[in-house]
Motif scaffolding. Structure first.
Motif, PDB file in Angstrom:
ATOM      1  N   ASN A 142     -40.312   3.136 -35.429  1.00 20.38           N
ATOM      2  CA  ASN A 142     -39.403   3.463 -34.994  1.00 20.38           C
ATOM      3  C   ASN A 142     -39.658   4.154 -33.003  1.00 20.38           C
ATOM      4  N   VAL A 143     -38.797   2.577 -32.957  1.00 25.83           N
ATOM      5  CA  VAL A 143     -38.713   2.407 -31.370  1.00 25.83           C
ATOM      6  C   VAL A 143     -38.293   2.660 -30.988  1.00 25.83           C
ATOM      7  N   SER A 144     -36.978   2.672 -29.839  1.00 26.46           N
ATOM      8  CA  SER A 144     -36.101   3.128 -29.111  1.00 26.46           C
ATOM      9  C   SER A 144     -35.500   1.036 -29.242  1.00 26.46           C
ATOM     10  N   GLY A 145     -34.320   1.516 -29.462  1.00 22.73           N
ATOM     11  CA  GLY A 145     -33.473   0.648 -29.436  1.00 22.73           C
ATOM     12  C   GLY A 145     -33.447  -0.629 -31.404  1.00 22.73           C
ATOM     13  N   ALA A 146     -34.874   0.137 -32.262  1.00 24.52           N
ATOM     14  CA  ALA A 146     -35.032   0.070 -33.388  1.00 24.52           C
ATOM     15  C   ALA A 146     -33.553   0.034 -34.280  1.00 24.52           C
ATOM     16  N   PRO A 147     -33.486  -0.807 -34.763  1.00 20.74           N
ATOM     17  CA  PRO A 147     -33.113  -0.859 -36.056  1.00 20.74           C
ATOM     18  C   PRO A 147     -32.690   0.307 -37.154  1.00 20.74           C
ATOM     19  N   ILE A 148     -31.987   0.309 -37.665  1.00 19.12           N
ATOM     20  CA  ILE A 148     -31.999   2.064 -38.317  1.00 19.12           C
ATOM     21  C   ILE A 148     -33.292   1.332 -39.700  1.00 19.12           C
ATOM     22  N   GLY A 149     -34.144   1.975 -39.752  1.00 20.59           N
ATOM     23  CA  GLY A 149     -35.002   1.405 -40.835  1.00 20.59           C
ATOM     24  C   GLY A 149     -36.575   0.888 -40.051  1.00 20.59           C
ATOM     25  N   GLY A 150     -36.139   0.937 -38.803  1.00 24.81           N
ATOM     26  CA  GLY A 150     -37.665   0.957 -37.692  1.00 24.81           C
ATOM     27  C   GLY A 150     -37.806  -0.602 -37.464  1.00 24.81           C
TER      28      GLY A 150
END
Length: 669
Positions: A142-150
């Protein structure tokens, strides 16, 4: 019945929408891999263990498996159009496990990572079970800008959705060893985690060596391609855009020759006398390589072993060395590391008994002057000029060692001629043969270089004992090592015991570099007749026995025969001379006497006698039969030996006469 028909209709409509949905997301579900070979290298046609170019599979698309599930795996086999010869690093599971590696997502490359601590930012973590692969689980970062679900990542244990760097970067296997079989290498159990449409997954195949020799000279263009065919099987499918990439081109890397062939006289003692230069030229700029790429200007940084500091382990790095991607595997096992840099070998043959051979311990400008040695041999600073540097080493397969600063060079034991400018060392000769091996320690891959090494000879003349015996000495020039230090069949196959690199034997005929000719005297009898009632008496004296038996004037009695060759004809065949005659052995202090009537009846012309000893003199006596009316005599002319300086039209005193000095024998009487 109506309800049944309605049910069928509903199922058909559902199937139609499902089909439309599949058609719409099909391209996203398909995992597509683009094949690339960033560098297509030149492979030396003489080499058994030549590096091929890295193959990368850049994959996009696909559907990520459920979080926490096992990542699907595949087996990737690469077939080459020649034998795979990567070093074998046996384990209990298999003796065919090799240094060939498959890396996932360029670990250690320093490229920007999508997930901190993963992909290019991860350490190179080896899968310890190369015959089965390593199980990986689907986790998500789970990083910044990642889609839902990482962003999906493969980990050793299921981490669920986590926030990096909340897990150690070592919690993933990204380096896999290949298993070699004949002309193929297989990577088993490779986890293939589909990256989806927002990222990519990179698989790099490196450290694959092949036997280039069968492909040498097989193309009209002069360079034959090395091709790879990629086969994938397993739990998921990969669409490869180019399954048969070219990973290199083969052409001969070496041209070798001697600068001259020197003639020595058996009766003239030699002391470190120049014989020839053996010259090795590369046919392309990377035909000569150091063991590793020198990354510092310290002594023998280019000849260092593991652990390298700094390391040579950046995926896709261009090192232009005999080693490729160097990765520690286990205790005593290192992938990608060669045992030494390019070595050049001179094999001396037919060296007469009593003759000693010396060679320069480094490359030279000529027989009198060496090249200027680098201030720091093996350091990075000396790899940018136009003159490389190579040093004599103590064997074909001696390793350069495990640390920087060590090098198995041979120390000079003497100096060559011209006031001792060229450091030299003696070549051990056994049964008439010996070899010298030099290793390239500095070379510029951007230029084609020639390395010249001087050869000298020493012997004490003792003609009375036929020492040294006459003959022609030859030399074979090649890379090293070569057979017979290993068999050709063993050298052409993958091995866990043979060193790397290794090469074929010299494919060319041995080159003449020194000739020791027997000491001789050449006598001209300008007029010999046995016609019109005349005959010629012939006498040849072996005057090598004399009272000068001490000091520098020592002559030493010699013995040998004279071969008499006739020029002219007989009364019945005026233009056809008779065949040669032989005196048999004439001992020192004795003479040979005969007549033309006995040797060549009815002959008239001239005769040249080649005597296999020094200090021969001749006399001819012409008279009518019985010497009743007319008679005259003359001394034979001593001719310059064409085998030394050539036969001059107007010879001066001592010109080319074996053993002659300005105060001694004369050319004519």
């Amino acid at each position: 019945m109506v309800d049944f028909r309605r049910c069928i209709t509903a199922l058909a409509i559902l199937a139609l929408f499902a089909g439309l949905a599949a058609a719409q997301i099909g391209p996203q579900q398909q995992l597509v891999c683009a094949t690339n070979v960033t560098v297509t290298p030149n492979l030396r046609g003489e080499g058994y263990t030549e590096q091929t170019g890295d193959i990368t599979l850049n994959c996009t698309g696909g559907v990520t498996p459920t979080l926490g599930s096992v990542v699907p795996t595949v087996n990737i086999t690469v077939f080459y159009n020649t034998q795979v010869t990567s070093r074998l690093l046996p384990q209990s599971a298999s003796n065919s496990i090799s240094e060939a590696l498959l890396l996932i997502d360029e670990p250690g490359s320093g490229l920007p990572p999508t997930v901190p601590g993963y992909g290019p930012a991860a350490a190179q973590n080896l899968c310890a079970t190369p015959t089965t692969g390593c199980t990986q689980f689907v986790s998500a970062a789970n990083v910044s800008g990642a889609p839902i679900g990482g962003i999906p990542v493969a980990t050793d244990t299921a981490l669920g959705l986590f926030v990096p760097p909340g897990t150690p970067a070592t919690n993933t296997r990204n380096v896999f060893q290949g298993v070699v079989s004949s002309n193929s290498v297989t990577f088993f159990g490779i986890p293939v985690l589909a990256p989806g449409t927002t990222a990519s997954r990179v698989f790099r195949i490196t450290n694959v060596r092949v036997n280039a020799n069968p492909l040498a000279g097989g193309s009209a263009s002069g360079a034959s391609p090395v091709t790879a065919s990629i086969s994938i099987s397993g739990a998921t499918s990969l669409l490869i855009t180019n399954a048969t990439p070219t990973v290199g081109f083969v052409t001969n890397g070496l041209s070798a020759k001697v600068s001259t062939t020197t003639t020595f006289n058996q009766c003239a003692t030699q002391t470190k006398s120049f014989a020839t230069l053996v010259q090795f030229s590369e046919n392309f700029g990377t035909a000569f390589k150091t063991r590793v790429a020198a990354q510092s200007n310290t002594s023998y940084a280019g000849q260092a072993g593991a652990p390298l500091s700094p390391p040579q382990n950046v995926p896709g790095g261009i090192y232009n060395s005999e080693s490729n991607l160097v990765v520690p595997i286990a205790t005593g096992q290192v992938a990608g590391l060669a045992d030494y840099g390019t070595r050049l070998k001179a094999t001396f043959n037919n060296i007469p008994a009593g003759v000693r051979i010396f060679v320069s311990t480094a490359n030279v400008l000529n027989g009198n002057f060496p090249v200027v040695a680098p201030a720091v041999p093996g350091g990075s600073a000396a790899n940018t000029g136009t003159t490389g540097y190579a040093q004599l080493v103590n064997g074909e397969t001696t390793s350069d060692g495990a640390s920087s600063g060590f090098f198995p060079s041979i120390t000079a034991t003497d100096n060559g001629p011209n006031n001792g400018n060229v450091p030299i060392a003696e070549v051990p000769i056994t049964n008439g043969s010996g070899l010298a091996v030099w290793e390239v320690v500095n070379t510029n891959p951007s230029t084609s270089e020639t390395f010249s090494f001087a050869v000298y000879t020493t012997y004490s003349a003792n003609v009375a004992q036929n020492s040294p015996p006459a003959g022609t000495s030859t030399v074979n020039l090649s890379y090293a090592p070569t057979p017979p230090i290993f068999t050709a069949s063993a050298g052409a196959a993958a091995s866990s015991t043979l060193t790397i690199p290794r090469f074929i034997s010299d494919p060319s005929a041995a080159r003449n570099f020194a000739v020791i000719q027997i000491c001789r005297t050449i006598l001209l009898f300008p007029y010999v007749t046995n016609q019109a009632g005349f005959d010629t008496g012939l006498e040849i004296a072996n005057t090598s026995l004399d009272p000068f038996t001490t000091g520098s004037n020592t002559t030493l009695a010699q013995a040998g025969s004279c071969r008499m060759t006739w020029y002219g004809g007989t009364t019945t065949a005026p233009t056809t001379p008779p065949g040669p005659s032989d005196t048999g052995s004439i001992a020192g202090g004795t003479i040979y006497v005969n007549t033309a009537q006995t040797l060549v009846p009815n002959f008239q012309g001239y005769m040249i006698a080649v005597c296999n000893f020094q200090y021969a003199h001749g006399f001819a006596f012409i008279s009518d039969v019985g010497a009743r009316n007319l008679a005259m005599g003359y001394l034979a002319v001593v001719l310059p030996d064409p085998g030394t300086n050539g036969r001059a039209a107007a010879p001066g005193a001592c010109l080319g006469v074996t053993g002659c000095t300005s105060a001694g024998e004369q050319d004519a009487h």
